[in-house]
Design an enzyme around this catalytic site. Sequence first.
Site, mmCIF file in Angstrom:
data_model
loop_
_atom_site.group_PDB
_atom_site.id
_atom_site.type_symbol
_atom_site.label_atom_id
_atom_site.label_comp_id
_atom_site.label_asym_id
_atom_site.label_seq_id
_atom_site.Cartn_x
_atom_site.Cartn_y
_atom_site.Cartn_z
ATOM 1 N N ARG A 117 0.804 -1.644 -0.224
ATOM 2 C CA ARG A 117 -0.352 0.378 0.011
ATOM 3 C C ARG A 117 0.667 1.060 -0.267
ATOM 4 O O ARG A 117 -0.028 2.304 -0.321
ATOM 5 C CB ARG A 117 -0.522 -0.263 1.048
ATOM 6 C CG ARG A 117 -2.371 -0.705 1.083
ATOM 7 C CD ARG A 117 -2.917 -1.283 1.888
ATOM 8 N NE ARG A 117 -2.535 -1.893 2.991
ATOM 9 C CZ ARG A 117 -3.113 -3.158 4.064
ATOM 10 N NH1 ARG A 117 -3.182 -4.322 2.831
ATOM 11 N NH2 ARG A 117 -1.858 -3.880 4.775
ATOM 12 N N GLU A 154 5.852 -11.757 13.952
ATOM 13 C CA GLU A 154 5.384 -12.646 15.364
ATOM 14 C C GLU A 154 5.904 -14.177 15.591
ATOM 15 O O GLU A 154 5.859 -14.242 16.272
ATOM 16 C CB GLU A 154 3.841 -12.604 15.471
ATOM 17 C CG GLU A 154 3.154 -13.099 16.944
ATOM 18 C CD GLU A 154 1.661 -12.765 16.978
ATOM 19 O OE1 GLU A 154 1.439 -13.032 18.109
ATOM 20 O OE2 GLU A 154 0.926 -12.212 15.981
#
Length: 230
Positions: A117, A154
């Site tokens: 984006r 993560e």
Amino acid sequence: MSSFSFPFPRNLLLPLRSLSPRLSLPLPRLISLYLPSSRLRFHGVSTRLMASLERKHRIAEIASSIRVIPDFPKPGVMFQDITTLLLDPKAFGDAVELFVERYRDQRISVVAGIEARGFIFGPPIALAIGAKFVPLRKPKKLPGEVISEEYLLEYGADKIEMHVGAVQPNERAIVIDDLIATGGTLRAAVKLLERVGAEVVECACVIELPELKGREKLGDIPLFVLLNGA
């Protein structure tokens, strides 16, 4: 009147605020049309204050055009969907213009956009300020020789890549993305640019999720955002 820093009468402000969206005119513009210049001076409304009101109105319109989708892509995540912002030419244009206004006079020669984006906001900003756009891509997406920087997720790791020679030493750069969450990708982008000798002036995003404290990963690199996410 916590939203305004000048003594504009509440009994006039409230009806003008309600008229603003129906007439498709920003509130500061309605105020300037309603009051003659002498009264504007009397109320202490300087050009700077009017510009500040205009900016707040534009940011509010940008925020209202962004859709929040709960539990996407996994439970507990409030996804900030900018595709609805892109459907609104006025709000999208205002978002780009706010970045352009900030960087137009900062001698920026590189606008580095993070996939994917960052590719939406970066090119129009680069064109408007006379800079080149440099895509920072996921692995194995660029055809030429690349330099890469790894960052932690993560669960596991990922990396971003940039073409060798796309950025020269001492060029002044900004890094653009739509959102900063944990800050790992932006930090990797900064490291990538610094490794080739660029001066990273600032990172810039439309949205920040402040509870995730992503800006702390940027160290001394400033972060500019338009709004905080829900």
